[in-house]
Enzyme design. Structure first.
Site, PDB file in Angstrom:
ATOM      1  N   LYS A   7       0.830  -1.202   0.000  1.00  0.00           N
ATOM      2  CA  LYS A   7       0.000   0.000   0.000  1.00  0.00           C
ATOM      3  C   LYS A   7       0.868   1.257   0.000  1.00  0.00           C
ATOM      4  CE  LYS A   7      -3.844  -1.017   1.859  1.00  0.00           C
ATOM      5  NZ  LYS A   7      -4.476  -1.601   3.057  1.00  0.00           N
ATOM      6  N   ARG A  22      -3.598   2.624   8.049  1.00  0.00           N
ATOM      7  CA  ARG A  22      -3.803   1.383   7.301  1.00  0.00           C
ATOM      8  C   ARG A  22      -2.547   0.507   7.360  1.00  0.00           C
ATOM      9  NH1 ARG A  22      -6.225   3.367   1.571  1.00  0.00           N
ATOM     10  NH2 ARG A  22      -7.867   1.845   2.016  1.00  0.00           N
ATOM     11  N   GLY A  66      -5.510 -11.179   6.430  1.00  0.00           N
ATOM     12  CA  GLY A  66      -5.536 -11.459   7.862  1.00  0.00           C
ATOM     13  C   GLY A  66      -5.097 -10.281   8.713  1.00  0.00           C
ATOM     14  N   MET A 115      -4.663  -6.179  10.165  1.00  0.00           N
ATOM     15  CA  MET A 115      -5.586  -5.217  10.754  1.00  0.00           C
ATOM     16  C   MET A 115      -6.341  -4.450   9.680  1.00  0.00           C
ATOM     17  SD  MET A 115      -4.934  -1.905  13.112  1.00  0.00           S
ATOM     18  CE  MET A 115      -5.243  -0.816  11.727  1.00  0.00           C
ATOM     19  N   ARG A 154      -3.256  -1.402  -6.985  1.00  0.00           N
ATOM     20  CA  ARG A 154      -2.426  -2.603  -6.846  1.00  0.00           C
ATOM     21  C   ARG A 154      -2.797  -3.572  -7.958  1.00  0.00           C
ATOM     22  NH1 ARG A 154      -5.567  -4.908  -1.462  1.00  0.00           N
ATOM     23  NH2 ARG A 154      -7.636  -4.834  -2.394  1.00  0.00           N
ATOM     24  N   HIS A 184      -4.414 -44.549  -3.325  1.00  0.00           N
ATOM     25  CA  HIS A 184      -4.700 -45.177  -4.615  1.00  0.00           C
ATOM     26  C   HIS A 184      -5.765 -44.403  -5.374  1.00  0.00           C
ATOM     27  CE1 HIS A 184      -6.882 -48.075  -7.205  1.00  0.00           C
ATOM     28  NE2 HIS A 184      -5.649 -48.408  -7.531  1.00  0.00           N
ATOM     29  N   ARG A 193       2.332 -47.951 -16.190  1.00  0.00           N
ATOM     30  CA  ARG A 193       2.329 -49.006 -15.162  1.00  0.00           C
ATOM     31  C   ARG A 193       1.638 -50.240 -15.717  1.00  0.00           C
ATOM     32  NH1 ARG A 193       0.770 -44.181 -11.362  1.00  0.00           N
ATOM     33  NH2 ARG A 193      -0.311 -43.836 -13.294  1.00  0.00           N
ATOM     34  N   ARG A 249       7.080 -49.521 -17.288  1.00  0.00           N
ATOM     35  CA  ARG A 249       7.630 -50.110 -16.072  1.00  0.00           C
ATOM     36  C   ARG A 249       7.145 -51.544 -15.935  1.00  0.00           C
ATOM     37  NH1 ARG A 249       5.896 -47.647 -10.396  1.00  0.00           N
ATOM     38  NH2 ARG A 249       4.020 -48.808 -10.853  1.00  0.00           N
ATOM     39  N   GLU A 258      14.166 -44.964  -6.831  1.00  0.00           N
ATOM     40  CA  GLU A 258      13.072 -44.714  -5.893  1.00  0.00           C
ATOM     41  C   GLU A 258      13.374 -45.232  -4.496  1.00  0.00           C
ATOM     42  OE1 GLU A 258       9.462 -46.783  -7.112  1.00  0.00           O
ATOM     43  OE2 GLU A 258      10.626 -48.350  -8.087  1.00  0.00           O
ATOM     44  N   SER A 297      14.833 -42.792 -13.821  1.00  0.00           N
ATOM     45  CA  SER A 297      13.608 -42.028 -13.599  1.00  0.00           C
ATOM     46  C   SER A 297      13.354 -42.004 -12.098  1.00  0.00           C
ATOM     47  CB  SER A 297      12.438 -42.678 -14.343  1.00  0.00           C
ATOM     48  OG  SER A 297      11.253 -41.956 -14.078  1.00  0.00           O
ATOM     49  N   GLY A 343      11.522 -42.024  -8.913  1.00  0.00           N
ATOM     50  CA  GLY A 343      10.184 -42.340  -8.405  1.00  0.00           C
ATOM     51  C   GLY A 343      10.056 -41.647  -7.072  1.00  0.00           C
ATOM     52  N   THR A 344       9.666 -40.393  -7.113  1.00  0.00           N
ATOM     53  CA  THR A 344       9.719 -39.594  -5.878  1.00  0.00           C
ATOM     54  C   THR A 344       8.621 -39.945  -4.891  1.00  0.00           C
ATOM     55  OG1 THR A 344       8.682 -37.859  -7.194  1.00  0.00           O
ATOM     56  CG2 THR A 344      11.023 -37.636  -6.724  1.00  0.00           C
ATOM     57  N   ASN A 345       7.590 -40.660  -5.326  1.00  0.00           N
ATOM     58  CA  ASN A 345       6.592 -41.103  -4.338  1.00  0.00           C
ATOM     59  C   ASN A 345       7.253 -42.059  -3.348  1.00  0.00           C
ATOM     60  OD1 ASN A 345       4.806 -39.725  -5.892  1.00  0.00           O
ATOM     61  ND2 ASN A 345       3.669 -41.516  -6.612  1.00  0.00           N
ATOM     62  N   ASP A 346       7.826 -43.127  -3.877  1.00  0.00           N
ATOM     63  CA  ASP A 346       8.447 -44.102  -2.994  1.00  0.00           C
ATOM     64  C   ASP A 346       9.689 -43.528  -2.328  1.00  0.00           C
ATOM     65  OD1 ASP A 346       6.480 -45.815  -3.590  1.00  0.00           O
ATOM     66  OD2 ASP A 346       7.739 -47.418  -4.379  1.00  0.00           O
ATOM     67  N   CYS A 395       9.087 -39.434 -12.426  1.00  0.00           N
ATOM     68  CA  CYS A 395       7.737 -39.896 -12.748  1.00  0.00           C
ATOM     69  C   CYS A 395       6.877 -40.007 -11.509  1.00  0.00           C
ATOM     70  CB  CYS A 395       7.792 -41.216 -13.500  1.00  0.00           C
ATOM     71  SG  CYS A 395       8.497 -42.560 -12.530  1.00  0.00           S
ATOM     72  N   TYR A 409      13.517 -34.584 -18.199  1.00  0.00           N
ATOM     73  CA  TYR A 409      12.059 -34.440 -18.329  1.00  0.00           C
ATOM     74  C   TYR A 409      11.362 -34.662 -16.999  1.00  0.00           C
ATOM     75  CZ  TYR A 409      11.780 -39.551 -18.230  1.00  0.00           C
ATOM     76  OH  TYR A 409      11.862 -40.853 -17.854  1.00  0.00           O
TER      77      TYR A 409
END
Lengths: 886, 886
Positions: A29, A99, A108, A110, A343, A459, A565, A621, A748, A767, A769-772, A834, A854
């Site tokens: 502001k 202000r 959030g 004042m 703004r 899942h 898969r 895979r 992974e 590749s 496997g960032t989940n595992d 992946c 990639y």
């Protein structure tokens, strides 16, 4: 004053100590007001206390930093000189608004306090100056209540109750009908309320009012609401807030006064037209409060043509200056225009795209700037149907927004029922405690999925996102009674066949049907994505297990499949039996017999997918999940299986028992299956190479990449690589055909990353496997994390869910080690990702930084990844060789 | 001949081309012969073909390297010149023995071929020379059979059958009764057998025989037996084997000839006395074959005093030269002594200790050498009862050797029954499909434990090792029928109450009772361990959960407790109910009420343990396992619980359901429980500090180290550290006492190691939890790994079970990162290890290399760790400041 910190920045009269690019110091502001003032745009004079002063205030245990108050008083004098009236002057009082203003807009924080400086003396001066006693006392009673509430912490309701009383006593309905006497009575009542609630009299001294006002803004930085907002929006505490003290201008001095808000372009569509609303004889809060219906801005053209003309020229000047669509607030006092705020305006994604593209065409901004202005997360909105935001919703329950979009359908409780009803062209929503791979068919057949258990990466969530299907997961509020074919939530019982609707972007489960808005890809979207594609270095692939997903992804710009898969293919009805036969086989021969039945089916699947992805690489895979996932679990289903297979129930049960695992995630799965049962992987490789040969004969160019999951050691990959190559060679010899293929691995497991140099020796590609990898690095099962992970994020133990955005410090460091070690052996090793993270913008930026080749993500996230990749390229200054023209 | 490789090394006549330290090149046997020859000790002349020749032979696809054969012929000439007789000379033939010899003794390798060089001509020369036709033809028939079997691959049984026939036909029983005609008939029959079986006539040409003999030795390097032996003993393929061709000397020329084997000290006890056996008129193989009972070596003293005197002086010379106890073979030919072999002798652990210590006292070796000579693994033997090696065993089944020692008892199938019977002073063996923490009481009460499922690090295995109790785990051969109270293995059914015995060092389950040998710690053991303690840098602590284990460990030299698992205390009968009440509590108040019951119990436990470990540090880990582990699982037990707790069965079941986890290993456990239910950790810390205050009042010095498990982020540890400190402060203020304590963390998740610098900021110490770290680094559940891990080791995908020895490349690298990052922030950070690996010698050496401060292991492994730590210090040249005197 060299060496001394400047805490106060004056603005007004076409000048300003600060500038628009000093947002960090002055807040949004304050910087905006300074910038406008410097541009010669009329703003009420005032000054801004810096965010540094705020931080210093906290460091000194809530004391003003040295010199701040004195600087403020000096700046106040300048304001008085600029405007005429003096602060606290009983004859001609200067009133100010106080202000808050942090670096970013923060709801959030004042609220503003208006009319500060009024007391029993100055209110009389205001009467004299305005010749309007009603106006003055109305301002006074508003000020006491606002200050009492916002600064002194008295509950708003207490003032409102007193106001209602006064109206009832006087038999009136509107505030504007209050008499001057009533207003005066209210002022003194309000002061009594303050005394009673705070044990202190209302401060009459304007300077004390100012001091308290500044304190209140500072203190609100660590208020509960601000803290919550910061947490939700990842805003650091260390920013602090600025305080702007601005001379009051009055839009409520009569019919030549008024107040308005406007956008320089249409925030819904992005159309290039000035879009605003105005109220005559009103103060700013009246527009926002929505008590009176505002008028379209055009009315000014006739009623106050000079002000209108000024407004038009000012907004154009501002837009040209800021090179963006702006949200502006202004007040007209006695026909004279004052800008109160300007703004960058919030907008829908569709509008953002259109504005960005059109501004490039108007030569206001560059393509890169246009790309950087779109929040990739928002693209989701564009690609899925949405619930009409104006619809009234009967919300049944709230779960996790697991897969965006909206869906309407009749409730079903089993995958079979979903399929049966879908065959009769009924739209259904599948409601399950949790889904398993067996439910895939039913999920396909449904419009959307709700689960009572499971997180964002359960899942149901993963599969639904892959299908681009709406999903609400982990909706603990619903309690399913499958026997009774009902579910209950918030005391409402819903039967099978009843309609419900889902909002997968918010996680809401809604009773009945709702109106939907269908998505469309605008020309602006296509243009901007085209620019992004030219700039990004990361390729974007998709995770797709079937022809349909592959086709969707290709339409969204996927440049190949990063994860196909094969096990998902195992669950469809025509093949699950053969899969189970293979698992129950008690000898190598029996297993090979069952596999021989699967071979032509898998081959046909691969032909379809590879053909859909003609000319593009497809990473396939090999079998990953533990075998018990393919067997039924209930007594009833086991009996059916025993009958179907002609195998005694005791044998079936004993097999199920022997396959039981304590921690299936860490069990006999991935390449471990390939080592134990090489014949399974042989069949899969045979199917892949057979499919490739068949297509190759039809001159269709395909590039299968065979990927081995869950590798921990070089030896595993070495053995299975040999198996792949030997099997492929056998097929190619038989088919008298040569097809190109590669063999690589998932990274992974932590160990794979730690010994990536050894593993690279056997791999054509990696590749991640960032989940595992996230599960093992954290020692955290995503199926079980739902019980405490939300609490962890809430308590700031984790900045965010590591299954959504890559944990760069931990998982990311391991990825870095993996890339570095892998490329130390093979400098040009192709490396991708992946995991689910491949479609999350911050994670995409991280992958760009790591130098991956990639990312691969679910089809509906492909555009998000394309844009995020371009933004990462731009912000790192490491763009594709083929540069975009500006 | 510069540049040309020498493949053949001659020895004889007090000279030799090689030396004793050329074992790598000449093999143990060749090097020993060369060394003896150089020492002037009488050995038959001969030559050794190098291991390099063997490797080159394989590299060249089984062709001799250039020059090797020519060098061999030249060496053979030298032997002829030294001895007199000539190879292949029909008048006076030289015979040779062809023997294999790798760097280390390898029972899997080719046997010796004796008497090579015999054919139909030379046998006559031998008759003439020995004046003993029987001797000559006996040698000939033995040679044809031995050569036929060992070199030409004809089954031994075929020759033996023919020999039996000959004896039956002639009505005789002993080989020695065979007539010369029979022997001649056997020679020609044997040759016919060779022709029939190999389609080639028996080679008459001595040089061809030699060539084939050398080939056979080379080829045996990749024989099945050798490969198996190498795998089991971690011997690399790249060593190769040497071939020694040694002139035959004959111990079977009459009563002044003979052959013997001896040890320079007693291999069973280590006593300093010459210990050997001798046979008159015999060849070497006769002693080993055990057909005739050999005589004590002393008989030589009277019968052949010169040879005896020579032998005495030679063995002393050799022992002094080699500075170790030796195993020697010799032959006396016509009263003249020839040494055939001398090598370091195998011995029991007790003997090894006594020999090492006495040799230091004799100033033969240094303390460091003495320490280095003891295999730490072997110490296990000393500390547990052993099955008498001479007992005949009726082996029922073979499982994993999960916890060493031996046990005898009656079969029981439940922990309760075990406890009941133990109360009646009955010795029992607990037989379970698998054990759970609920079985602890029953395990304590049992002599030993057998499980049908689970690996070397299953619950049963870990707990049993902690208790020093014998355990056979994962014994898949036994099939338990709990209802019938029987188990079946190899078609034998064993009932509850029947006696069985266990050998926890081999994994054998034995029917009935067996004789045991009780362990004792000898003075030599104590002396050597004392030397080791002075040299090692690593401290050695123990993992102990109760006073009893702590006391055992302290007696074994533990220098503190590295891991005290508080949850094991939760399972005992008087407290499990309060634990379950705590878990089933539906409010904070109810939970606190239950915890208040546990507080005095835990406090009392801590007082006992801390007191036992007076003056030593005790690391106490706060609650780690997921809560569902404390709840019963069967319908029946749930009903009992419901009754006991006065809670409806539906509530109990719903709680059990809500606590269910898909992957408990990666679930809501460790510090995650402390974050979710801080009141649990508060109670535990309160109990620890209360106990410390109580002891401190009695002037007992205690040092509790509070350890937070499963930390992944700095924030987790920070929050819980604050909780610990605040709780401790409250207790100390209340007790008006100050006790010293520290707060640290397990490093057992990959993320903790990766961000160890952040975590170190909140930690007074680190302790690597390598069990869980191995599980997460490999993504491998130790409870489930049993299905494929043995196959992985078998197939060489893993060099060894990573739950036994630290995987240095993967897990170890992560530990290295953890140490380096942790100490980058706190250079003197105390770091230990408390996984099962802490008692495995190679892993201890690795911990020394990483610069850890201590290892912690189960009580019975403490001496092993002390010795391994000293050996690591010696071999790395990084010993404790306080050096041992030599």
């Amino acid at each position: 004053m060299k060496g001394k910190k400047k805490y106060v920045y004056y603005f007004g009269d076409g000048k300003a100590d600060g500038r628009g690019d000093m947002k960090n110091l002055l807040g949004g502001k304050g910087a905006g007001l300074a910038e406008m003032s410097q541009l010669g745009i009329p703003v009420p004079s005032g000054f801004t206390i810096t965010t540094e002063a705020c931080l210093e205030y906290y460091r000194q245990n809530k004391k003003y930093p040295k010199g701040m108050w004195e600087e403020s008083l000096a700046a106040l004098k300048k304001v008085e000189r600029s405007i005429g009236p003096k602060f606290g002057d009983p004859k001609n009082p200067l009133l100010v608004a106080v202000r808050s203003g942090a670096r970013a807009s923060m709801p959030g924080m004042m609220d503003t306090v208006l009319n500060l400086g009024l007391n029993d003396q100055t209110v009389k001066g205001l009467c004299d100056r305005s010749h309007n006693e009603r106006f003055a006392y109305d301002a006074y009673r508003r000020f006491v209540a606002m200050f009492g509430n916002v600064v002194l912490g008295v509950k708003r309701e207490i003032f409102e109750r007193r106001l209602e009383e006064e109206k009832i006593v006087n038999g009136i309905q509107l505030d504007t009908d209050l008499s001057v006497d009533s207003l005066k009575a209210l002022v003194s009542s309000f002061k009594e309320i303050v005394l009673k609630e705070t044990k202190h009299p209302f401060p009459e001294d304007p300077l004390k009012q100012l001091r308290l006002g500044i304190d209140a803004v500072f203190n609100s930085w660590f208020g509960k609401r601000a803290k919550t907002y910061r947490r939700l929006n990842n805003i650091p505490e260390t920013w602090g807030t600025g305080v702007s003290i601005v001379a009051m201008v009055f839009g409520n001095l009569g019919d030549t006064s008024g107040t308005g808000v406007a956008f320089t372009r249409d925030p819904s569509t992005g159309e290039k037209r000035f879009y605003g609303e105005f109220l005559f004889n009103a103060q700013g809060e009246d527009v926002v409060a929505g008590i009176r219906t505002p008028l379209r801005i055009d009315v000014l053209k006739k009623k106050l043509p000079t002000a209108y003309k000024d407004l038009m020229s000012i907004y154009k000047k501002l837009e040209k200056h800021y090179k963006d669509m702006l949200d502006i607030e202004f007040t007209i006092q006695d026909g004279k225009l004052f800008m109160l705020q300007s703004r960058v305006g919030k907008r829908t994604t569709a509008a953002a795209l259109r504005i960005a593209v059109e501004m490039v065409k108007e030569r206001l901004i560059t393509q890169k700037t246009a790309i950087s202005r779109i929040d990739p997360h928002q693209l989701d909105q564009l690609l899925h149907p949405m619930i009409d935001p104006n619809a009234l919703l009967n919300i049944l329950a709230q779960g996790l927004p697991a897969s965006p979009g909206a869906a309407i359908g009749k409730v079903v409780f089993t995958a079979e029922e979903a399929e049966h009803m879908a065959e009769r062209n009924e739209k259904v929503i599948l409601v399950r405690t949790e889904t398993s791979p067996e439910d895939i068919g039913g999920m396909h057949a449904s419009e959307g999925i709700v689960t009572a258990r499971g997180g964002m990466t359960s899942h149901a969530a993963v599969v639904a996102r892959g299908m681009g299907k709406c999903c609400v997961a982990g909706c603990g509020e619903i309690s399913i009674d499958e026997a009774a074919q009902t579910f209950t939530a918030r005391d409402v019982t819903v039967k099978a066949g009843d309609f419900i609707s889902l909002n997968g972007s918010t996680g809401e489960v809604i009773l009945g049907t709702v109106p939907l808005i269908q998505p469309k890809m605008s020309p602006a979207f296509k243009t901007l994505m085209g620019w992004a594609d030219k700039i990004r270095k990361l390729k974007v692939r998709t995770n797709a297990d079937n022809k349909r997903d592959a086709a969707v992804a290709r339409r969204f710009g996927a440049e190949g499949i990063g994860l196909c898969r094969t096990e998902h293919m195992f669950f469809e009805e025509d093949r699950i039996l053969a899969v189970r036969e293979m698992i129950l086989a008690d000898s190598l021969e029996a297993r090979k017999k069952a596999l021989a039945k699967l071979l032509p089916i898998q081959k046909a699947d691969f032909i379809k997918i590879l053909k859909e992805m003609e000319d593009l690489p497809v990473t396939i895979r090999l079998l990953d999940p533990p075998l018990h996932e393919f067997l039924p679990q209930t007594e009833k289903d086991l009996k059916v299986l025993s009958r179907e297979m002609g195998v005694p129930i005791s044998v079936v049960k004993s097999k199920v028992n022997s396959l039981h695992e304590f921690n299936p995630m860490l069990g006999h799965r991935g390449c471990r299956l390939g080592i134990s049962y090489p014949e399974i992987y042989e069949m899969q490789v045979e199917a892949i190479i057979e499919a490739a040969c068949t297509l190759s004969q039809k001159k269709i160019k395909v590039t299968p990449e065979i990927m081995i999951p869950l590798v921990a050691t070089r030896e595993e990959l070495g053995k299975l690589r040999t198996l792949c190559i030997e099997t492929a060679q056998t097929v190619m010899t038989r088919r008298k055909k040569k097809v190109s293929y590669t063999v690589g691995t998932m990274i992974e497991l932590p160990r794979a990353a730690l010994v990536a140099d050894q593993i690279a020796a056997e791999a054509d590609f990696f590749s991640f496997g960032t989940n595992d990898l996230t599960q093992t690095v954290f020692g955290l099962s995503r199926d079980d994390a739902g019980k405490f992970l939300p609490d962890y994020v809430e308590k700031k133990i984790l900045p965010q869910d590591p299954f959504v955005a890559i944990d760069q410090e931990g998982v990311g460091l391991l990825m870095e080690i993996g890339v570095q070690k892998g490329r130390s052996v093979k400098p040009t090793l192709k490396i991708g990702i992946c995991g689910e993270h491949g479609g999350e913008p911050n994670s995409v930026a991280f992958c760009h930084k790591l130098g991956l080749n990639y990312v691969s993500c679910s089809p509906y996230r492909v555009p998000i990844a394309r844009l995020a990749a371009a933004q990462a390229a731009i912000s790192s200054g490491n763009e594709a060789g083929h540069r975009a023209t500006v």
